[in-house]
Design a protein around this motif. Sequence first.
Motif, PDB file in Angstrom:
ATOM      1  N   GLN A   1       0.832  -1.213   0.000  1.00 49.36           N
ATOM      2  CA  GLN A   1       0.000   0.000   0.000  1.00 49.36           C
ATOM      3  C   GLN A   1       0.864   1.260   0.000  1.00 49.36           C
ATOM      4  O   GLN A   1       0.506   2.271  -0.595  1.00 49.36           O
ATOM      5  N   THR A   2       1.992   1.192   0.682  1.00 42.73           N
ATOM      6  CA  THR A   2       2.901   2.349   0.696  1.00 42.73           C
ATOM      7  C   THR A   2       3.368   2.661  -0.722  1.00 42.73           C
ATOM      8  O   THR A   2       3.321   3.809  -1.179  1.00 42.73           O
ATOM      9  N   TYR A   3       3.799   1.620  -1.435  1.00 40.76           N
ATOM     10  CA  TYR A   3       4.260   1.851  -2.812  1.00 40.76           C
ATOM     11  C   TYR A   3       3.102   2.300  -3.711  1.00 40.76           C
ATOM     12  O   TYR A   3       3.279   3.114  -4.610  1.00 40.76           O
ATOM     13  N   LYS A   4       1.937   1.765  -3.424  1.00 41.54           N
ATOM     14  CA  LYS A   4       0.786   2.131  -4.263  1.00 41.54           C
ATOM     15  C   LYS A   4       0.445   3.619  -4.086  1.00 41.54           C
ATOM     16  O   LYS A   4       0.191   4.328  -5.063  1.00 41.54           O
ATOM     17  N   ARG A   5       0.455   4.078  -2.815  1.00 44.26           N
ATOM     18  CA  ARG A   5       0.160   5.507  -2.578  1.00 44.26           C
ATOM     19  C   ARG A   5       1.209   6.368  -3.293  1.00 44.26           C
ATOM     20  O   ARG A   5       0.898   7.384  -3.897  1.00 44.26           O
ATOM     21  N   ARG A   6       2.450   5.942  -3.191  1.00 47.59           N
ATOM     22  CA  ARG A   6       3.522   6.707  -3.852  1.00 47.59           C
ATOM     23  C   ARG A   6       3.316   6.708  -5.366  1.00 47.59           C
ATOM     24  O   ARG A   6       3.527   7.726  -6.019  1.00 47.59           O
ATOM     25  N   ARG A   7       2.932   5.564  -5.887  1.00 51.28           N
ATOM     26  CA  ARG A   7       2.674   5.503  -7.338  1.00 51.28           C
ATOM     27  C   ARG A   7       1.603   6.511  -7.715  1.00 51.28           C
ATOM     28  O   ARG A   7       1.747   7.266  -8.690  1.00 51.28           O
ATOM     29  N   ASP A   8       0.510   6.524  -6.953  1.00 56.52           N
ATOM     30  CA  ASP A   8      -0.599   7.414  -7.294  1.00 56.52           C
ATOM     31  C   ASP A   8      -0.172   8.876  -7.214  1.00 56.52           C
ATOM     32  O   ASP A   8      -0.518   9.685  -8.077  1.00 56.52           O
ATOM     33  N   VAL A   9       0.594   9.198  -6.178  1.00 55.45           N
ATOM     34  CA  VAL A   9       1.075  10.576  -6.033  1.00 55.45           C
ATOM     35  C   VAL A   9       2.006  10.929  -7.200  1.00 55.45           C
ATOM     36  O   VAL A   9       1.925  12.017  -7.779  1.00 55.45           O
ATOM     37  N   LEU A  10       2.877   9.987  -7.546  1.00 52.94           N
ATOM     38  CA  LEU A  10       3.827  10.236  -8.639  1.00 52.94           C
ATOM     39  C   LEU A  10       3.097  10.518  -9.947  1.00 52.94           C
ATOM     40  O   LEU A  10       3.354  11.525 -10.624  1.00 52.94           O
ATOM     41  N   VAL A  11       2.182   9.629 -10.298  1.00 53.65           N
ATOM     42  CA  VAL A  11       1.497   9.748 -11.585  1.00 53.65           C
ATOM     43  C   VAL A  11       0.681  11.042 -11.617  1.00 53.65           C
ATOM     44  O   VAL A  11       0.709  11.794 -12.599  1.00 53.65           O
ATOM     45  N   ASP A  12       0.000  11.326 -10.504  1.00 55.57           N
ATOM     46  CA  ASP A  12      -0.837  12.515 -10.442  1.00 55.57           C
ATOM     47  C   ASP A  12       0.008  13.799 -10.471  1.00 55.57           C
ATOM     48  O   ASP A  12      -0.222  14.689 -11.297  1.00 55.57           O
ATOM     49  N   SER A  13       1.011  13.864  -9.584  1.00 54.17           N
ATOM     50  CA  SER A  13       1.745  15.129  -9.470  1.00 54.17           C
ATOM     51  C   SER A  13       2.648  15.377 -10.682  1.00 54.17           C
ATOM     52  O   SER A  13       2.756  16.507 -11.161  1.00 54.17           O
TER      53      SER A  13
ATOM     54  N   GLY B   1       2.038  14.253 -13.652  1.00 58.85           N
ATOM     55  CA  GLY B   1       1.100  14.553 -14.743  1.00 58.85           C
ATOM     56  C   GLY B   1       0.710  16.026 -14.716  1.00 58.85           C
ATOM     57  O   GLY B   1       0.719  16.711 -15.743  1.00 58.85           O
ATOM     58  N   ARG B   2       0.405  16.508 -13.506  1.00 56.25           N
ATOM     59  CA  ARG B   2       0.014  17.922 -13.414  1.00 56.25           C
ATOM     60  C   ARG B   2       1.194  18.851 -13.670  1.00 56.25           C
ATOM     61  O   ARG B   2       1.018  19.992 -14.069  1.00 56.25           O
ATOM     62  N   ALA B   3       2.395  18.327 -13.472  1.00 53.97           N
ATOM     63  CA  ALA B   3       3.587  19.132 -13.778  1.00 53.97           C
ATOM     64  C   ALA B   3       3.896  19.133 -15.275  1.00 53.97           C
ATOM     65  O   ALA B   3       4.807  19.816 -15.722  1.00 53.97           O
ATOM     66  N   GLY B   4       3.168  18.309 -16.050  1.00 56.62           N
ATOM     67  CA  GLY B   4       3.374  18.308 -17.497  1.00 56.62           C
ATOM     68  C   GLY B   4       4.115  17.089 -18.021  1.00 56.62           C
ATOM     69  O   GLY B   4       4.499  17.042 -19.184  1.00 56.62           O
ATOM     70  N   TRP B   5       4.337  16.093 -17.154  1.00 56.25           N
ATOM     71  CA  TRP B   5       5.044  14.888 -17.590  1.00 56.25           C
ATOM     72  C   TRP B   5       4.117  13.696 -17.365  1.00 56.25           C
ATOM     73  O   TRP B   5       3.895  13.285 -16.220  1.00 56.25           O
ATOM     74  N   ASP B   6       3.581  13.140 -18.436  1.00 60.55           N
ATOM     75  CA  ASP B   6       2.652  12.021 -18.309  1.00 60.55           C
ATOM     76  C   ASP B   6       3.411  10.716 -18.113  1.00 60.55           C
ATOM     77  O   ASP B   6       4.124  10.262 -19.007  1.00 60.55           O
ATOM     78  N   VAL B   7       3.232  10.167 -16.926  1.00 64.19           N
ATOM     79  CA  VAL B   7       3.922   8.926 -16.570  1.00 64.19           C
ATOM     80  C   VAL B   7       2.868   7.820 -16.486  1.00 64.19           C
ATOM     81  O   VAL B   7       1.946   7.913 -15.687  1.00 64.19           O
ATOM     82  N   PRO B   8       2.974   6.778 -17.314  1.00 70.62           N
ATOM     83  CA  PRO B   8       1.977   5.699 -17.238  1.00 70.62           C
ATOM     84  C   PRO B   8       2.023   5.025 -15.862  1.00 70.62           C
ATOM     85  O   PRO B   8       3.118   4.738 -15.366  1.00 70.62           O
ATOM     86  N   PRO B   9       0.852   4.787 -15.260  1.00 68.59           N
ATOM     87  CA  PRO B   9       0.865   4.168 -13.922  1.00 68.59           C
ATOM     88  C   PRO B   9       1.301   2.711 -13.980  1.00 68.59           C
ATOM     89  O   PRO B   9       0.708   1.920 -14.714  1.00 68.59           O
ATOM     90  N   PRO B  10       2.351   2.343 -13.250  1.00 71.63           N
ATOM     91  CA  PRO B  10       2.772   0.935 -13.252  1.00 71.63           C
ATOM     92  C   PRO B  10       1.775   0.069 -12.498  1.00 71.63           C
ATOM     93  O   PRO B  10       1.229   0.490 -11.482  1.00 71.63           O
ATOM     94  N   ALA B  11       1.531  -1.146 -12.991  1.00 69.97           N
ATOM     95  CA  ALA B  11       0.605  -2.061 -12.319  1.00 69.97           C
ATOM     96  C   ALA B  11       1.296  -2.839 -11.209  1.00 69.97           C
ATOM     97  O   ALA B  11       0.644  -3.494 -10.398  1.00 69.97           O
ATOM     98  N   ALA B  12       2.618  -2.785 -11.189  1.00 71.59           N
ATOM     99  CA  ALA B  12       3.373  -3.549 -10.188  1.00 71.59           C
ATOM    100  C   ALA B  12       4.806  -3.033 -10.162  1.00 71.59           C
ATOM    101  O   ALA B  12       5.165  -2.141 -10.939  1.00 71.59           O
ATOM    102  N   SER B  13       5.613  -3.617  -9.286  1.00 70.80           N
ATOM    103  CA  SER B  13       7.036  -3.270  -9.089  1.00 70.80           C
ATOM    104  C   SER B  13       7.172  -1.973  -8.294  1.00 70.80           C
ATOM    105  O   SER B  13       6.177  -1.382  -7.889  1.00 70.80           O
ATOM    106  N   MET B  14       8.418  -1.547  -8.108  1.00 74.01           N
ATOM    107  CA  MET B  14       8.667  -0.304  -7.366  1.00 74.01           C
ATOM    108  C   MET B  14       8.975   0.849  -8.305  1.00 74.01           C
ATOM    109  O   MET B  14       9.528   1.850  -7.870  1.00 74.01           O
ATOM    110  N   PHE B  15       8.655   0.676  -9.580  1.00 73.52           N
ATOM    111  CA  PHE B  15       9.138   1.638 -10.572  1.00 73.52           C
ATOM    112  C   PHE B  15       8.059   2.132 -11.520  1.00 73.52           C
ATOM    113  O   PHE B  15       7.132   1.396 -11.841  1.00 73.52           O
ATOM    114  N   ALA B  16       8.236   3.380 -11.962  1.00 68.28           N
ATOM    115  CA  ALA B  16       7.482   3.851 -13.119  1.00 68.28           C
ATOM    116  C   ALA B  16       8.482   3.948 -14.272  1.00 68.28           C
ATOM    117  O   ALA B  16       9.643   4.319 -14.074  1.00 68.28           O
ATOM    118  N   TRP B  17       8.013   3.577 -15.449  1.00 65.80           N
ATOM    119  CA  TRP B  17       8.868   3.602 -16.646  1.00 65.80           C
ATOM    120  C   TRP B  17       8.337   4.740 -17.494  1.00 65.80           C
ATOM    121  O   TRP B  17       7.281   4.613 -18.122  1.00 65.80           O
TER     122      TRP B  17
END
Length: 407
Positions: free
Chosen positions: A297-309, A311-327
């Motif tokens: 859940q910790t990694y999931k919250r971080r993922r959601d914050v990463l993708v959202d923030s 994205g709003r900064a102008g960089w669209d990051v596809p949400p990863p379905a697993a792992s500790m990484f966004a590609w």
Amino acid sequence: MEEFHKVRRLPPYVFEQVNRLKASARAAGADIVDLGMGNPDLPTNQFIVDKLIETVQRPDTHGYSASKGIPGLRRAQANYYERRFGVKLNPDTQVVATLGSKEGFANMAQAITAPGDVVLCPNPSYPIHAFGFLMVGGAIRYIPVEPDDEFFRALERAIIHSIPKPIAMVICYPSNPTATVVELEFYKEVVAFAKKHDVFVLSDLAYSEIYFDGKPTPSILQVPGAMDIAVEFTSMSKTFSMAGWRMGFAVGNERLISALTRVKSYLDYGAFTPVQVAATAALNDPDIDKHIDEVRQTYKRRRDVLVDSFGRAGWDVPPPAASMFAWAPIPEKFKHLGSLEFSKLLIEKADVAVAPGIGFGEHGDGFVRIALVENEHRIRQAARNIKRFLGTADETLHNVVSLDARR
Ligand SMILES: Cc1ncc(COP(=O)(O)O)c(C=O)c1O
């Protein structure tokens, strides 16, 4: 002086260049948000630490340990596979403990490879997947990561065109670095292919428990008959936030496990016994599911914050379905720089460190890997910096061009 044969096969780690830049930026006072290395920042659960401390107080645990893992630890891993995947393993012949999964993987490569043997390896991928074989004189033929039809077409081509015929293939899902996931159906096809062509499958399942969106990651050993040709590597590094403890496992095909066990018996005496005892306690923990879910859940919250923030900064990051990484694809304006130069710019101009995709192979160069290893607050901080950075993209690129012209 000419470099040693083996060292020549190991180019300097690409990540080293980024690390050096990061260190000098920090030395100059910059507050770098470090999303580069996949080094978990979460602490190991206290009861695991307590078990280590309790065990280390016993002098009978201070000698050489068991290279293949103490029996209780191998039993605990077998029980984990049965509970989690419904896969039955004989702890004496189908399980070996390793000093982290990286060591296990590298020594498996060493155990089964003759000079010139061809191995199929994904690109981009975690470096040891290829270099484990290259270090021992093997040759690599790259295969794609995405589990689509082209994947199997590439495998067929590899069989037809590799001389000699490949001895093994490496797969890694959830993938590092791309976070790609697969379903059991995919593994069924892989097993059928491997059996048909007589190649071993080495499956790296380091992110077995770090999945989001409620879909547990499958194991290739769930496929009937997979045990005839496959081994799988798991790790306590991410699941239990125990990266520094160096504890992992290889399980599966008896012939492969026995080969790895033999090589290891010449190389090591096993992890320090208190580490093995504490790892056993972790795997046998009655609250294991709850503890793992907290990490997830910790990694999931971080993922959601990463993708959202981001994205709003102008960089669209596809949400990863697993792992500790966004590609993350390099933003369009910076694509031409390639991932290494872009990563350097991010450190210098945005105080954010990421891993350049090229470090995982040539096919990773259009991307950077963003690790979820800082807290949500820091990820938002990174997004604010990125927003500023993207807002001044033209100016930055202009300066990069003038700098190049002067070189
Ligand atoms: C895919 C993959 N395999 C293996 C490892 C190594 O893990 P360990 O700490 O168990 O050696 C990592 C670490 O990042 C990884 O991403």
